[in-house]
Design a protein around this motif. Structure first.
Motif, PDB file in Angstrom:
ATOM      1  N   PRO A  30       0.823  -1.211   0.000  1.00 25.70           N
ATOM      2  CA  PRO A  30       0.000   0.000   0.000  1.00 25.70           C
ATOM      3  C   PRO A  30       0.855   1.257   0.000  1.00 25.70           C
ATOM      4  N   PRO A  31       0.300   2.366  -0.444  1.00 23.43           N
ATOM      5  CA  PRO A  31       1.050   3.620  -0.443  1.00 23.43           C
ATOM      6  C   PRO A  31       1.148   4.195   0.967  1.00 23.43           C
ATOM      7  N   GLY A  32       2.048   5.132   1.117  1.00 20.97           N
ATOM      8  CA  GLY A  32       2.111   5.890   2.366  1.00 20.97           C
ATOM      9  C   GLY A  32       2.762   5.196   3.537  1.00 20.97           C
ATOM     10  N   ILE A  33       3.514   4.114   3.294  1.00 22.45           N
ATOM     11  CA  ILE A  33       4.206   3.450   4.415  1.00 22.45           C
ATOM     12  C   ILE A  33       5.363   4.336   4.859  1.00 22.45           C
ATOM     13  N   PRO A  34       5.378   4.766   6.112  1.00 21.84           N
ATOM     14  CA  PRO A  34       6.499   5.616   6.558  1.00 21.84           C
ATOM     15  C   PRO A  34       7.795   4.819   6.628  1.00 21.84           C
ATOM     16  N   ALA A 140     -14.493   5.974   5.467  1.00 24.52           N
ATOM     17  CA  ALA A 140     -13.248   6.419   4.830  1.00 24.52           C
ATOM     18  C   ALA A 140     -12.075   5.564   5.311  1.00 24.52           C
ATOM     19  N   PHE A 141     -12.027   5.260   6.593  1.00 24.67           N
ATOM     20  CA  PHE A 141     -10.967   4.430   7.171  1.00 24.67           C
ATOM     21  C   PHE A 141     -10.993   3.026   6.574  1.00 24.67           C
ATOM     22  N   ALA A 142     -12.174   2.454   6.446  1.00 24.84           N
ATOM     23  CA  ALA A 142     -12.315   1.070   5.999  1.00 24.84           C
ATOM     24  C   ALA A 142     -12.055   0.890   4.512  1.00 24.84           C
ATOM     25  N   ASN A 143     -12.010   1.990   3.756  1.00 16.93           N
ATOM     26  CA  ASN A 143     -11.805   1.918   2.306  1.00 16.93           C
ATOM     27  C   ASN A 143     -10.603   2.743   1.860  1.00 16.93           C
ATOM     28  N   ASP A 144      -9.662   2.978   2.759  1.00 17.49           N
ATOM     29  CA  ASP A 144      -8.548   3.887   2.492  1.00 17.49           C
ATOM     30  C   ASP A 144      -7.540   3.286   1.513  1.00 17.49           C
ATOM     31  N   LEU A 145      -7.541   3.795   0.284  1.00 19.68           N
ATOM     32  CA  LEU A 145      -6.595   3.341  -0.730  1.00 19.68           C
ATOM     33  C   LEU A 145      -5.377   4.261  -0.825  1.00 19.68           C
ATOM     34  N   GLU A 146      -5.343   5.296  -0.006  1.00 17.69           N
ATOM     35  CA  GLU A 146      -4.257   6.273  -0.080  1.00 17.69           C
ATOM     36  C   GLU A 146      -3.254   6.138   1.068  1.00 17.69           C
ATOM     37  N   GLY A 147      -3.588   5.388   2.103  1.00 14.21           N
ATOM     38  CA  GLY A 147      -2.699   5.183   3.238  1.00 14.21           C
ATOM     39  C   GLY A 147      -2.322   3.720   3.367  1.00 14.21           C
ATOM     40  N   PRO A 148      -1.492   3.390   4.347  1.00 12.13           N
ATOM     41  CA  PRO A 148      -0.999   2.011   4.517  1.00 12.13           C
ATOM     42  C   PRO A 148      -1.954   1.129   5.312  1.00 12.13           C
ATOM     43  N   GLN A 149      -3.225   1.109   4.931  1.00  9.99           N
ATOM     44  CA  GLN A 149      -4.237   0.456   5.738  1.00  9.99           C
ATOM     45  C   GLN A 149      -4.800  -0.819   5.107  1.00  9.99           C
ATOM     46  N   LEU A 150      -4.638  -1.006   3.798  1.00 14.76           N
ATOM     47  CA  LEU A 150      -5.222  -2.167   3.125  1.00 14.76           C
ATOM     48  C   LEU A 150      -4.152  -2.907   2.338  1.00 14.76           C
ATOM     49  N   SER A 182       5.552  -0.413  10.663  1.00 10.55           N
ATOM     50  CA  SER A 182       5.515   0.914  10.054  1.00 10.55           C
ATOM     51  C   SER A 182       4.149   1.201   9.454  1.00 10.55           C
ATOM     52  N   MET A 183       3.543   0.192   8.823  1.00  8.37           N
ATOM     53  CA  MET A 183       2.191   0.372   8.277  1.00  8.37           C
ATOM     54  C   MET A 183       1.195   0.644   9.405  1.00  8.37           C
ATOM     55  N   TRP A 184       1.288  -0.152  10.466  1.00  6.16           N
ATOM     56  CA  TRP A 184       0.374  -0.016  11.600  1.00  6.16           C
ATOM     57  C   TRP A 184       0.488   1.383  12.209  1.00  6.16           C
ATOM     58  N   ILE A 185       1.723   1.805  12.450  1.00  4.26           N
ATOM     59  CA  ILE A 185       1.956   3.125  13.035  1.00  4.26           C
ATOM     60  C   ILE A 185       1.456   4.218  12.101  1.00  4.26           C
ATOM     61  N   GLY A 186       1.772   4.088  10.800  1.00  4.90           N
ATOM     62  CA  GLY A 186       1.344   5.090   9.837  1.00  4.90           C
ATOM     63  C   GLY A 186      -0.157   5.243   9.788  1.00  4.90           C
ATOM     64  N   SER A 187      -0.879   4.130   9.858  1.00  5.18           N
ATOM     65  CA  SER A 187      -2.333   4.179   9.817  1.00  5.18           C
ATOM     66  C   SER A 187      -2.898   4.774  11.100  1.00  5.18           C
ATOM     67  N   LYS A 188      -2.384   4.338  12.238  1.00  8.75           N
ATOM     68  CA  LYS A 188      -2.880   4.886  13.505  1.00  8.75           C
ATOM     69  C   LYS A 188      -2.566   6.377  13.629  1.00  8.75           C
ATOM     70  N   HIS A 189      -1.406   6.770  13.132  1.00 13.37           N
ATOM     71  CA  HIS A 189      -1.023   8.177  13.197  1.00 13.37           C
ATOM     72  C   HIS A 189      -1.937   9.012  12.297  1.00 13.37           C
ATOM     73  N   LYS A 190      -2.208   8.504  11.098  1.00 12.77           N
ATOM     74  CA  LYS A 190      -3.061   9.229  10.154  1.00 12.77           C
ATOM     75  C   LYS A 190      -4.432   9.490  10.739  1.00 12.77           C
ATOM     76  N   TYR A 191      -4.967   8.497  11.454  1.00 10.48           N
ATOM     77  CA  TYR A 191      -6.332   8.604  11.983  1.00 10.48           C
ATOM     78  C   TYR A 191      -6.376   8.962  13.464  1.00 10.48           C
ATOM     79  N   GLN A 192      -5.218   9.284  14.033  1.00  6.54           N
ATOM     80  CA  GLN A 192      -5.128   9.733  15.419  1.00  6.54           C
ATOM     81  C   GLN A 192      -5.773   8.737  16.391  1.00  6.54           C
ATOM     82  N   LEU A 193      -5.477   7.465  16.169  1.00  2.00           N
ATOM     83  CA  LEU A 193      -5.937   6.413  17.069  1.00  2.00           C
ATOM     84  C   LEU A 193      -4.911   6.205  18.177  1.00  2.00           C
ATOM     85  N   THR A 194      -5.349   5.716  19.302  1.00  5.66           N
ATOM     86  CA  THR A 194      -4.466   5.512  20.444  1.00  5.66           C
ATOM     87  C   THR A 194      -3.787   4.142  20.375  1.00  5.66           C
ATOM     88  N   VAL A 195      -2.768   3.961  21.202  1.00  4.56           N
ATOM     89  CA  VAL A 195      -2.102   2.666  21.361  1.00  4.56           C
ATOM     90  C   VAL A 195      -2.014   2.353  22.847  1.00  4.56           C
TER      91      VAL A 195
END
Length: 210
Positions: A30-34, A140-150, A182-195
């Motif tokens: 996926p795109p956007g992997i930090p 938007a989160f569940a269909n994100d083709l622009e970030g490292p989520q799918l 890196s994908m996990w972090i990038g996705s959580k960071h993009k959507y401001q989710l907690t860890v």
């Protein structure tokens, strides 16, 4: 090609596959992997908090596999993106191609052998902030083709993962842990989710191995 033969071929080294005259899929991601340094910075910026409850959770609150402007569903778009030599029919469904699942190193030629993994599972997102989102934000989160989520991966590996966070589950291929974190972090960071503390520790361990 049978599943057992695919499994055997996937276990061969690259040189062995080339010697057999077989095409080795590119294993698109996926795109956007930090990069690891950016992922490290983003990890430090994530809010650490206990997981929320599953109260009220329903997958239907994350409408997914929507049809895009090209008439293809999100699932079909990821299959086209992540495969090698993918041909699709008039309905966008792949008719041929091959897919390398980076989670386990398996190679598949049938789309039915693949799941589209939500890197941060929908239920895990719900427990880390998405419960407060609007339906539109969850869609938007569940269909994100622009970030490292799918990402397209072996179906039973994705099913084994379920909704587990990195402190409980990481891909079988240890060589992929850096990229997965890196994908996990990038996705959580993009959507401001907690860890959670345990989740952050597991992600840090993976980054240390980059």
């Amino acid at each position: 090609m049978t599943r057992s033969l695919r499994t055997t071929l996937a276990a061969l080294p690259l040189a062995g596959l080339i010697g057999l005259g077989l095409a080795v899929p590119a294993g698109a991601e996926p795109p956007g992997i930090p990069d690891p340094a950016t992922a490290q910075t983003q990890l430090g910026e994530l809010t650490v908090a206990p997981e929320g409850s599953m109260d009220g959770y329903d997958r239907d609150k994350f409408p997914h596999w929507n049809e895009g402007s090209d008439g293809c569903s999100t699932r079909e778009s990821v299959l086209k993106r992540d495969g090698d030599d993918v041909e699709v029919g008039s309905d966008c469904y792949p008719t041929s191609g091959s897919w390398l699942s980076p989670y386990d190193g398996e190679t598949w030629t049938q789309p039915s052998d693949l799941d589209i993994d939500h890197v941060v599972p929908l239920a895990a997102a719900w427990r880390s902030g998405a419960a407060q989102w609007t339906q539109e934000q969850r869609q938007a989160f569940a269909n994100d083709l622009e970030g490292p989520q799918l990402i397209a991966v072996t179906d039973n590996v994705n099913q084994e993962k379920g909704d587990q966070t990195p402190d409980a589950w990481m891909p079988p291929s240890t060589d992929y842990h850096c990229t997965y974190a890196s994908m996990w972090i990038g996705s959580k960071h993009k959507y401001q989710l907690t860890v959670t503390e345990a989740e952050k520790g597991a992600l840090q361990t993976a980054l240390d191995g980059c």
